[in-house]
Design an enzyme around this catalytic site. Structure first.
Site, PDB file in Angstrom:
ATOM      1  N   HIS A 477       0.833  -1.210   0.000  1.00  0.00           N
ATOM      2  CA  HIS A 477       0.000   0.000   0.000  1.00  0.00           C
ATOM      3  C   HIS A 477       0.866   1.258   0.000  1.00  0.00           C
ATOM      4  O   HIS A 477       0.693   2.150  -0.843  1.00  0.00           O
ATOM      5  CB  HIS A 477      -0.902  -0.016   1.241  1.00  0.00           C
ATOM      6  CG  HIS A 477      -1.778   1.182   1.385  1.00  0.00           C
ATOM      7  ND1 HIS A 477      -3.102   1.190   1.024  1.00  0.00           N
ATOM      8  CD2 HIS A 477      -1.527   2.435   1.854  1.00  0.00           C
ATOM      9  CE1 HIS A 477      -3.625   2.380   1.255  1.00  0.00           C
ATOM     10  NE2 HIS A 477      -2.679   3.165   1.771  1.00  0.00           N
ATOM     11  N   GLU A 478       1.799   1.328   0.929  1.00  0.00           N
ATOM     12  CA  GLU A 478       2.627   2.534   1.022  1.00  0.00           C
ATOM     13  C   GLU A 478       3.542   2.688  -0.187  1.00  0.00           C
ATOM     14  O   GLU A 478       3.829   3.810  -0.616  1.00  0.00           O
ATOM     15  CB  GLU A 478       3.435   2.521   2.328  1.00  0.00           C
ATOM     16  CG  GLU A 478       2.593   2.525   3.593  1.00  0.00           C
ATOM     17  CD  GLU A 478       1.579   3.653   3.630  1.00  0.00           C
ATOM     18  OE1 GLU A 478       1.805   4.715   3.004  1.00  0.00           O
ATOM     19  OE2 GLU A 478       0.521   3.475   4.284  1.00  0.00           O
ATOM     20  N   HIS A 481       1.613   4.404  -2.872  1.00  0.00           N
ATOM     21  CA  HIS A 481       1.695   5.854  -2.692  1.00  0.00           C
ATOM     22  C   HIS A 481       3.030   6.383  -3.204  1.00  0.00           C
ATOM     23  O   HIS A 481       3.096   7.426  -3.866  1.00  0.00           O
ATOM     24  CB  HIS A 481       1.591   6.205  -1.201  1.00  0.00           C
ATOM     25  CG  HIS A 481       0.213   6.267  -0.656  1.00  0.00           C
ATOM     26  ND1 HIS A 481      -0.799   6.989  -1.241  1.00  0.00           N
ATOM     27  CD2 HIS A 481      -0.324   5.717   0.476  1.00  0.00           C
ATOM     28  CE1 HIS A 481      -1.901   6.877  -0.512  1.00  0.00           C
ATOM     29  NE2 HIS A 481      -1.643   6.115   0.538  1.00  0.00           N
ATOM     30  N   HIS A 484       3.174   6.739  -6.820  1.00  0.00           N
ATOM     31  CA  HIS A 484       2.388   7.893  -7.253  1.00  0.00           C
ATOM     32  C   HIS A 484       3.262   9.152  -7.231  1.00  0.00           C
ATOM     33  O   HIS A 484       3.146  10.022  -8.103  1.00  0.00           O
ATOM     34  CB  HIS A 484       1.190   8.050  -6.318  1.00  0.00           C
ATOM     35  CG  HIS A 484       0.073   8.879  -6.856  1.00  0.00           C
ATOM     36  ND1 HIS A 484      -0.991   9.283  -6.087  1.00  0.00           N
ATOM     37  CD2 HIS A 484      -0.160   9.403  -8.088  1.00  0.00           C
ATOM     38  CE1 HIS A 484      -1.828  10.004  -6.818  1.00  0.00           C
ATOM     39  NE2 HIS A 484      -1.346  10.098  -8.033  1.00  0.00           N
TER      40      HIS A 484
END
Length: 695
Positions: A477-478, A481, A484
């Protein structure tokens, strides 16, 4: 900042490829650097506001985009340390600098001459020949000024500024109080009977925690999620589970100097007043303006639709757990400190595997490799670790990210282990965001410098760090990010990377989680830490079959927190926020066996900063998007389909906030989703039960 009192290492980043020289920065350097950087930024703002030339996009908007570079550098280093490696010196300055920074930006936001220039450009924007990205940047600045009170009369502006200062100080204190409670509490276990049921990996982590806290022997239960959750999952000692659980959920609510209830009460009152000053019905309306959801009604419609299904599922799960309690000859109800323990037993019975059986196959190093491999397969980028480069803590690792041609595109820092100087949870942030504008120091554009912070249990010396499946998802998940931020390809800093609406920002991260459980990824990277052998296919199949196990529990925990958040920010402020929390949970008929994932006094998403205030729902909003987005790969039968991956990179990961999120999502997927795919993913409904409707 040509000032003898300032350590130049704070603003002249001379490390590898422009990395900060963390080793040259001392805690005492920040205070004088902030003073000089704030004054320097103020002078830059005055020069833009009082420019005798007519306002243009270049001399006003672009000038604002690159102003305050030195303040940004000092701030990013300071706030990075405040979250991930704090101490009393940093915390004292945090309490002082947070309201000072708020006052500084309030003054900018109410600078009449500056807003006059922005407003003039906004009024004639159709005549300026702006690109789509430039239109978005101008809109962001104009709306930012309006929400800062630029259109208010002077008394209201002064009050708004005062509110902002006070909220900033309350926010800093809230987070420090939670960290203080987490650091102070521990439960030392020494007797074998107290360790009943605990697997070796957890005993190792608890022994390491005891050493970290200065104990020569024994095992320590701490409130770090990487220890408390597995302890609640495996400890056969119900009395110890209850003791640890109650300490965990009481963070921020223990009375005395660190009690957060009064902070919450004052915060909510100030937020409501701020919204009214700006002409909004409530704080939720203020926050949801310029999001995909748009209104609190839309948010609550989604949350309640999911709540009803999740609660029904959780009650079924509770009944199953109750049968296990009865089988053991006990007659107590399933309480919150029982749920994880009996759920693990039920998982083992239902799917013939336990978390302890799975964990030896999830080595931190291998999961990091898996993260990087997925990025290479999807986006053609490679990451390589750089040894011997000092970061802000010895545990932090530094990597380069390069594209298919070998060009350097980003620097990435990974900070994976829990420590008492780090706030709980996991997050992504940046020391520097990608953009292409020329700067005053002569550079043209900047390389993104992105970091991930996690709180995994640090292993004993010489042993590998082993993760739970949830830990592995957190890492993916991180890193979603982080991608991104690192894949960003925009011109202007304000729309770079994660500079998107709050209910879109979780899409790249939650979507990336899906690739953890792609069979070919697990087959390659889920290998036993001792034998090196891959996870047996039988176990792999069980893991995949169990993906929706305990979904009612997880969804109720989350959705209750999101609904309480929305209630706080749509209802009139109360003198007793805990009564509001209780009232909402009562209205929802919250099962007694479950609690909110984040009770109000330690709800840092909402009260340690405003980022997720009236915005915690955004994880679920983005989950509607991510489930639908991954379906695009499933529909073509290839999780690494190059055409879909290219569309994903070009329309989601690289465009930041330069395009409206609805537009960019439709460009990737062809349509906006409804909740069907998300509810199916959670195992909460069959397709036939669902009605359509845009997310």
């Amino acid at each position: 900042m040509a000032n003898a009192s300032v350590n130049r290492a704070l603003v002249d980043w001379s490390g590898h490829e422009g990395l900060p020289r963390f080793d040259l920065v001392k805690d005492e350097d920040f205070a004088p650097a902030f003073e000089v950087a704030l004054a320097s930024h103020e002078a830059e703002i005055d020069a833009i506001a009082n420019n005798p030339e007519a306002p243009s996009f270049e001399n006003t908007v672009v000038a604002l985009e690159i102003a305050g570079d030195e303040l940004s550098r000092v701030s990013s280093l300071f706030w990075g340390k405040a979250g991930a490696h704090t101490n009393e010196t940093i915390q004292a300055l945090e309490r002082e600098i947070a309201p000072k920074m708020s006052r500084h930006y309030s003054k900018i936001g109410t600078n009449a001459a500056l807003f006059g220039r922005i407003d003039a450009l906004w009024e004639k924007r159709a005549e300026l020949g702006l690109t789509l990205e430039q239109e978005r940047v101008l809109e962001r600045h104009w709306k930012g000024f309006v929400k800062s009170g630029a259109k208010l009369e002077k008394p209201e502006q002064d009050r708004l500024s005062s509110i902002g200062e006070k909220l900033a100080g309350l926010s800093a204190q809230f987070g420090q109080n939670v960290l203080g409670d987490e650091k102070e509490w521990s439960l030392k276990l020494t007797d074998e009977a107290e360790l009943e049921g605990l697997p070796d990996f957890l005993r190792d982590a608890m022994a390491a925690a005891a050493r970290d806290r200065g104990e020569a022997d024994g095992y320590m239960v701490t409130l770090s999620r990487s220890i408390i959750e597995p302890f609640l999952t495996f400890s056969a000692r119900r009395d110890l589970r209850e003791q640890a659980f109650k300490a965990w959920v009481a963070r921020g609510e223990n009375g005395g100097a660190r009690d957060n209830v009064a902070i919450v009460r004052e915060t909510l009152a100030l937020r409501a007043e701020k919204a009214k000053l700006l002409g909004y019905e409530n704080f939720a309306a203020l926050k949801l303006d310029n999001t995909m959801a748009k209104t609190a009604d839309n948010v609550n419609d989604l949350l309640h639709k999911v709540w009803d299904k999740a609660r029904s599922k959780a009650l079924e799960e509770e009944a199953s757990l109750g049968k296990l309690v009865a089988e053991e000859g006990k007659n107590h109800p399933v309480m919150p400190w029982d749920w994880r323990y009996y759920a693990e037993k039920l998982r083992e019975r239902t799917f013939s595997f336990s978390e302890s059986e799975l964990k030896p196959y999830l080595q931190l190093e291998k999961v990091i490799e898996a993260c990087f491999d997925v990025a290479k397969r999807l986006f053609g980028v490679t990451l390589a670790e750089l040894k011997g480069i000092a970061a802000y803590h010895p545990d932090v690792r530094v990597f380069e990210l390069r594209d298919e041609s070998g060009a350097l595109k980003a620097l990435f820092l990974g900070d994976y282990f829990a420590r008492s100087s780090k706030r709980s949870g996991a997050w992504m942030s940046s020391f520097q965001s990608q953009h292409k504008l020329p700067l005053k120091n002569g550079a043209k554009g900047e390389l993104p410098i992105i970091y991930n912070v996690c709180n995994f249990a640090k292993p004993a010396e010489g042993k590998p760090a082993l993760l739970s499946l949830d830990d592995a998802r957190t890492l993916f998940h991180e890193f979603g990010h982080a991608l991104h931020g690192m894949l960003s390809d925009v011109t202007y800093p304000s729309v770079s990377g994660t500079g998107v609406s709050r209910d879109f920002v979780e899409l790249p991260s939650q979507l990336y989680e899906h690739w953890l459980t792609v069979p070919e990824i697990l087959e390659k990277y889920a290998v036993h830490y001792e034998t090196g052998k891959p996870m047996p296919k039988e176990l792999l199949d069980k893991v995949l079959a169990a993906r929706t196990f305990n979904a009612g529990f997880a969804t109720v925990e989350f959705t209750a927190s999101a609904l309480v958040d929305m209630a706080f920010h749509t209802r009139a402020p109360s003198d007793d926020p805990m009564a509001v929390q209780a009232e909402v949970l009562s209205e929802l008929k919250m099962p007694a066996s479950l609690v909110m994932r984040h009770a109000t006094p330690h709800f840092q998403h909402v009260f340690s900063g405003e980022g997720y205030a009236a915005g915690y729902y955004s994880y679920m909003w983005s989950e509607v998007l991510d489930a639908d987005a991954f379906s695009a790969f499933e529909e073509v039968g290839n999780p690494f389909d190059p055409v879909m991956a290219r569309k994903l990179k070009n329309n989601v990961y690289s465009v930041g906030g330069s395009i409206d999120p609805e537009v960019t999502y439709k460009a990737f997927r062809g349509k906006l989703p409804d909740p069907t795919a998300m509810l199916k993913k959670k195992g909460l409904a069959m397709v036939a039960e669902l009605s359509g409707g845009d997310a």
